[in-house]
Design a protein around this motif. Structure first.
Motif, PDB file in Angstrom:
ATOM      1  N   ALA A  56       0.825  -1.208   0.000  1.00 53.60           N
ATOM      2  CA  ALA A  56       0.000   0.000   0.000  1.00 53.60           C
ATOM      3  C   ALA A  56       0.861   1.260   0.000  1.00 53.60           C
ATOM      4  O   ALA A  56       0.456   2.302  -0.516  1.00 53.60           O
ATOM      5  CB  ALA A  56      -0.941   0.004   1.206  1.00 53.60           C
ATOM      6  N   GLN A  59       1.899   1.614  -3.616  1.00 55.14           N
ATOM      7  CA  GLN A  59       0.722   1.962  -4.401  1.00 55.14           C
ATOM      8  C   GLN A  59       0.445   3.467  -4.287  1.00 55.14           C
ATOM      9  O   GLN A  59       0.168   4.141  -5.281  1.00 55.14           O
ATOM     10  CB  GLN A  59      -0.456   1.153  -3.852  1.00 55.14           C
ATOM     11  CG  GLN A  59      -1.754   1.279  -4.590  1.00 55.14           C
ATOM     12  CD  GLN A  59      -2.877   0.655  -3.763  1.00 55.14           C
ATOM     13  OE1 GLN A  59      -2.878   0.740  -2.534  1.00 55.14           O
ATOM     14  NE2 GLN A  59      -3.833   0.044  -4.437  1.00 55.14           N
ATOM     15  N   ALA A  60       0.540   3.999  -3.080  1.00 58.67           N
ATOM     16  CA  ALA A  60       0.285   5.425  -2.887  1.00 58.67           C
ATOM     17  C   ALA A  60       1.409   6.257  -3.491  1.00 58.67           C
ATOM     18  O   ALA A  60       1.171   7.309  -4.095  1.00 58.67           O
ATOM     19  CB  ALA A  60       0.131   5.736  -1.402  1.00 58.67           C
ATOM     20  N   VAL A  63       0.613   6.401  -6.959  1.00 59.25           N
ATOM     21  CA  VAL A  63      -0.773   6.810  -7.269  1.00 59.25           C
ATOM     22  C   VAL A  63      -1.316   5.911  -8.374  1.00 59.25           C
ATOM     23  O   VAL A  63      -1.780   6.365  -9.421  1.00 59.25           O
ATOM     24  CB  VAL A  63      -0.862   8.292  -7.679  1.00 59.25           C
ATOM     25  CG1 VAL A  63      -2.299   8.789  -7.688  1.00 59.25           C
ATOM     26  CG2 VAL A  63      -0.044   9.163  -6.756  1.00 59.25           C
ATOM     27  N   SER A  64      -1.248   4.610  -8.124  1.00 62.12           N
ATOM     28  CA  SER A  64      -1.579   3.664  -9.181  1.00 62.12           C
ATOM     29  C   SER A  64      -2.976   3.083  -9.007  1.00 62.12           C
ATOM     30  O   SER A  64      -3.621   3.252  -7.979  1.00 62.12           O
ATOM     31  CB  SER A  64      -0.548   2.541  -9.196  1.00 62.12           C
ATOM     32  OG  SER A  64      -0.577   1.859  -7.968  1.00 62.12           O
ATOM     33  N   TYR A  65      -3.436   2.402 -10.021  1.00 61.28           N
ATOM     34  CA  TYR A  65      -4.780   1.828 -10.015  1.00 61.28           C
ATOM     35  C   TYR A  65      -4.846   0.485  -9.318  1.00 61.28           C
ATOM     36  O   TYR A  65      -5.818   0.140  -8.699  1.00 61.28           O
ATOM     37  CB  TYR A  65      -5.309   1.714 -11.444  1.00 61.28           C
ATOM     38  CG  TYR A  65      -5.732   3.039 -11.985  1.00 61.28           C
ATOM     39  CD1 TYR A  65      -7.070   3.403 -11.975  1.00 61.28           C
ATOM     40  CD2 TYR A  65      -4.799   3.958 -12.455  1.00 61.28           C
ATOM     41  CE1 TYR A  65      -7.472   4.654 -12.438  1.00 61.28           C
ATOM     42  CE2 TYR A  65      -5.185   5.204 -12.922  1.00 61.28           C
ATOM     43  CZ  TYR A  65      -6.524   5.546 -12.906  1.00 61.28           C
ATOM     44  OH  TYR A  65      -6.908   6.771 -13.354  1.00 61.28           O
ATOM     45  N   GLY A  66      -3.780  -0.314  -9.467  1.00 68.50           N
ATOM     46  CA  GLY A  66      -3.815  -1.648  -8.903  1.00 68.50           C
ATOM     47  C   GLY A  66      -2.885  -1.765  -7.714  1.00 68.50           C
ATOM     48  O   GLY A  66      -2.730  -0.826  -6.950  1.00 68.50           O
ATOM     49  N   LYS A  67      -2.251  -2.901  -7.582  1.00 66.40           N
ATOM     50  CA  LYS A  67      -1.423  -3.141  -6.408  1.00 66.40           C
ATOM     51  C   LYS A  67      -0.145  -2.338  -6.434  1.00 66.40           C
ATOM     52  O   LYS A  67       0.499  -2.143  -5.426  1.00 66.40           O
ATOM     53  CB  LYS A  67      -1.106  -4.628  -6.282  1.00 66.40           C
ATOM     54  CG  LYS A  67      -2.153  -5.387  -5.498  1.00 66.40           C
ATOM     55  CD  LYS A  67      -1.518  -6.549  -4.747  1.00 66.40           C
ATOM     56  CE  LYS A  67      -2.505  -7.127  -3.743  1.00 66.40           C
ATOM     57  NZ  LYS A  67      -2.011  -8.369  -3.171  1.00 66.40           N
ATOM     58  N   THR A  89       5.019  11.056   2.963  1.00 67.51           N
ATOM     59  CA  THR A  89       3.580  10.876   2.751  1.00 67.51           C
ATOM     60  C   THR A  89       3.160   9.444   2.393  1.00 67.51           C
ATOM     61  O   THR A  89       2.086   9.021   2.826  1.00 67.51           O
ATOM     62  CB  THR A  89       3.041  11.875   1.705  1.00 67.51           C
ATOM     63  OG1 THR A  89       3.822  11.802   0.521  1.00 67.51           O
ATOM     64  CG2 THR A  89       3.102  13.301   2.251  1.00 67.51           C
ATOM     65  N   PRO A  90       3.934   8.679   1.635  1.00 62.02           N
ATOM     66  CA  PRO A  90       3.455   7.308   1.379  1.00 62.02           C
ATOM     67  C   PRO A  90       3.311   6.471   2.661  1.00 62.02           C
ATOM     68  O   PRO A  90       2.431   5.618   2.743  1.00 62.02           O
ATOM     69  CB  PRO A  90       4.519   6.726   0.449  1.00 62.02           C
ATOM     70  CG  PRO A  90       5.122   7.913  -0.240  1.00 62.02           C
ATOM     71  CD  PRO A  90       5.126   8.986   0.819  1.00 62.02           C
ATOM     72  N   MET A  93       0.026   6.461   4.542  1.00 56.09           N
ATOM     73  CA  MET A  93      -1.103   5.744   3.966  1.00 56.09           C
ATOM     74  C   MET A  93      -1.419   4.440   4.710  1.00 56.09           C
ATOM     75  O   MET A  93      -2.402   3.774   4.412  1.00 56.09           O
ATOM     76  CB  MET A  93      -0.842   5.466   2.487  1.00 56.09           C
ATOM     77  CG  MET A  93      -0.925   6.721   1.634  1.00 56.09           C
ATOM     78  SD  MET A  93      -2.655   7.275   1.418  1.00 56.09           S
ATOM     79  CE  MET A  93      -2.430   9.069   1.337  1.00 56.09           C
TER      80      MET A  93
END
Lengths: 302, 302, 302, 302
Positions: A56, A59-60, A63-67, A89-90, A93
């Motif tokens: 996660a 992913q943050a 800024v992706s759509y999937g994993k 910041t990631p 999340m």
């Protein structure tokens, strides 16, 4: 950390009923959910909920759509890069919610970390239990001579015994009087008033929710050797939970925060001179005596 | 809101693989996970993760060991009480992570809510897509005459067409030049510089994580009739998600925040006099003209 | 940074009328009050107000009744100790309020620092000026090959000229159309809509208020060589103001933050081995290639 | 609230030496600077520094170059408008720093307001004074029967005397033992341990710095009739300071927050029906019994 049979039953019930979810699941953390980890004589830390995992964070960051896992750049590499370069910041999340039982004087240090959510057991509304932190003899130290806010050597067995006696007697008496004051068929004093008689080693408890970035900040300060023992043991217990929850992020935290060292401009200069073979001394280093001592601890030329 | 086949495949993969968890699960939210809800012409909101449910609010309010439900005092009653009396910390115990695609000028309003975690798509690192918000003709209004920061009547079809033409032409030209500037086999300008040519209706995207208390605060301001249409539609979409996630809390929010009205000291006084049968007028009410107009809107004696 | 005669007159008036106060006064900062320091082609930073000075940091650290200076332990020593040991709360006791004029794409980076108070000029309510950031030729670089979010070499004069031409033409056209859309005797489009046509190099302005601890955090990241040039020049200008305001704190910040270096656990180990005379190489150091490169930059054995 | 002669001398010295400043000066606040306002038996609140005044709120709201006062729209009108419509950021542009002496159990409630800066007297580093809050007999109440976290009637003189006796005796004994434990020529226990023996009515002190928006939020909750008496008296004292500091903002706060009432959607509906002459009762109002009781308090048809 005595749980009542009812409390244990509630915990068992929660652990007995997994449900399917589409969210990110961290298997290492599922094992810990709801289970109290004992800390000090009556305290505990337990995970009540969590959000996110190592993936996660990536992913943050993307800024992706999937994993978010890409073949080229593996997740651990990205996480280490983010940690090393202070991209915080990631890590925000991921979130964790803990239920903590702790002495009031520890709670007062803990709450200074403001970037977290807290619900504390209300002594205006409810009655506190008769539970007080009484340190083990091996943690009863004198005031430090070198560090004005730390501990020095162990007390003598006699002094230690006297301290324990005072702490126990005063706690007991304070709680007896607390009970007498709030007794519904007795004095019936308002709880919000009666609580003021209880000493700072009484146990309280709270739900504490924090994101991973701010948790790392808390752990860096409170799992540190200079932190007071009684809060450090909580931080150390939480470190273990985090290591099981987000193993990549925790390892990066160990390497770039917990085990890292910050050198001042003067220290960098001194190190460079030493590496070139120069003789650098307390006198010619441009640091204060205290800084030089700290620097000697870092270079550790033993 | 065109998802590429790859993006759709990633989302499908995530929705296809439930895993068991011991955490609180909100069935109403599981249905929404990962699925983009279209907003405006190219934007969307989608839930990427969440923590907690209605029961978690009560559990934190009671600092309890188990699920927290007591027979006497039901969960919804407690939640309504907490909302009515501004006990905000239990609502902070729920958290949601959204992936949002939105025009930059909306993002600039949104980010003013500081109590949240954000990871935005980086136009220093990556290339923005050729996607611009172009309002539908039914949302192209003149400057309001009464409210200096709002919209008035619809523009005439001719003026509306001119506006659309300008917005489209300028967006297209700006993006053409953006592409020309960053072309790797052309000018090769640094992305962090080229992005400055893009107008505020270009779409960006971010991961936005917030606790329920602060989300309610955001929704109260942004789902309000006075909010700009282009951010309000995002707020309204999020309202639907929250209603499915924590139905008790959302209903309390509707009753005590969204649908509630705050009366000033002068308004309370005026209302009491009116209820006693007195004639209260703009002249004898002790309010400014503007306040009196607002008060008339509230009492609505029509 | 052209101030209108009216603006200059307002500033002159404020500087012409000192008033007595019992609060802590920082003479170095009084000299700067209200005076805009030019940044980029149309921007500026100016101090509008401040609270505290070096002594206020010590006073808060000691929770004392008076000025807080003790003979034994001088103020600068205490401030350096606090900075070195990450005691951040005393630095939070100083506060500064800045008025900043800056391009929107810089504002979007800046606002990511959430622990500050902001009031931005409202383009829903007011009309933005025809002012755009157009970079000087010596700051027009290609995309970096080594750092994916930075700049590489200067563009050729021809490419640079093409970029400037595009930026100027697009800004002009966008503003012409913005004006046409909002013209009160013309189309009369709502300002909240028209603003979406303006590119990210248009100037905005805001009041930004922040405490010294969080300001240092901002400066450490934004005065850094890796920060984008266009925000770095603001940070550098603010550094000068802070150096005049709280000289002890600023010097500590330079030594323990700006000029400091954080070594990872692996780097500390490598440094110690090198100081003992061992041959440490990229192969036997236990770091990734990238980390080793960073470490070589630190030890600088040249 | 006994100040030592040294403390008084330090305060006198600070008040004796005004210095010229170009910053905004609030004459009403200058009068209060450094002077402790007594609260409870040993506590106080005193202003140590402040930033801004009523005009500064308007200046920030308008992002203007000078003082910000425009002839058309006067400052008070703007401030009332901002307060009424929940525009909170201009109020964040004022800041105040207080030195507060308060019992630990009050400090524990106070610190729950996280959006503030705090430096507390360290009981790890220093020795706490022998000062305990002992309530006056007229504030010693029984537990409330209707509100589970409040006070009911006064205790009988006998019960009240018993409570006072217990509080005094336990405080005295706890402090005697605290002193014995930390005695440098005696046991010499580390201060960070000894402090745990002190009850929650011992006094601590801190520097507390907060912006005006967050201060108003604090005051709304803590100057409220439902707040515990021992924190309410601090809030009330601060209210007086704020009224002298920013009189326009404070009056708006009184009208739109302190004296205001929020009606739920159901209450608005009921009020409208009542104003149309309908008979609205607990049965047909659509509210819970508790809400109806609260509503009756608001409409006050007596």
């Amino acid at each position: 950390m005595p749980l009542s049979p009812e409390q244990q039953a509630e915990i068992d019930a929660l652990r007995a009923t997994p449900a399917p979810t589409l969210r990110a699941v961290a298997p290492g953390m599922e094992r810990h959910l709801y289970v109290p980890q004992p800390v000090l004589d009556h305290g505990f830390v337990r995970v009540v909920d969590y959000m996110g995992d190592d993936a996660a964070i990536c992913q943050a960051a993307r800024v992706s759509y999937g994993k978010g896992t890409k073949s080229v750049q593996n997740d651990e590499g990205l996480i280490r890069y983010l940690m090393r370069h202070w991209h915080s910041t990631p890590f925000e999340m991921c979130e964790v919610k803990l239920h903590v039982k702790l002495p009031v004087f520890v709670a007062r240090q803990w709450i200074r970390h403001r970037t977290a959510n807290v619900n504390e057991y209300s002594a205006r509304y409810s009655i506190l239990d008769r539970e007080f932190y009484i340190p083990a003899p091996e943690h009863i130290n004198s005031q430090s001579k070198v560090n004005n806010q730390g501990r020095g050597e162990l007390l003598s067995p006699e002094d230690s015994a006297r301290v324990l006696e005072m702490l126990k007697a005063d706690s007991t008496r304070a709680y007896d009087n607390y009970e007498a004051m709030i007794a519904e068929d007795g004095i019936g004093l308002a709880r919000e008033l009666a609580r003021m008689n209880l000493p700072a080693n009484v146990y309280t408890q709270w739900y504490w929710k924090v994101d991973l970035h701010n948790l790392f900040h808390f752990l860096r300060l409170r799992a540190d050797a200079h932190a007071q023992y009684e809060i450090r043991v909580y931080a150390e217990e939480i470190c273990k939970l985090v290591a099981d929850w987000v193993p990549f992020a925790y390892r990066a935290f160990e390497d770039y925060r917990l085990g890292a060292v910050t050198l001042s401009a003067q220290m960098v200069e001194a190190m460079r001179r030493m590496l070139k073979g120069e003789e650098v001394t307390a006198e010619n280093c441009g640091m204060s005596a205290r800084e030089w001592r700290e620097f000697m601890g870092v270079v550790d030329k033993s």
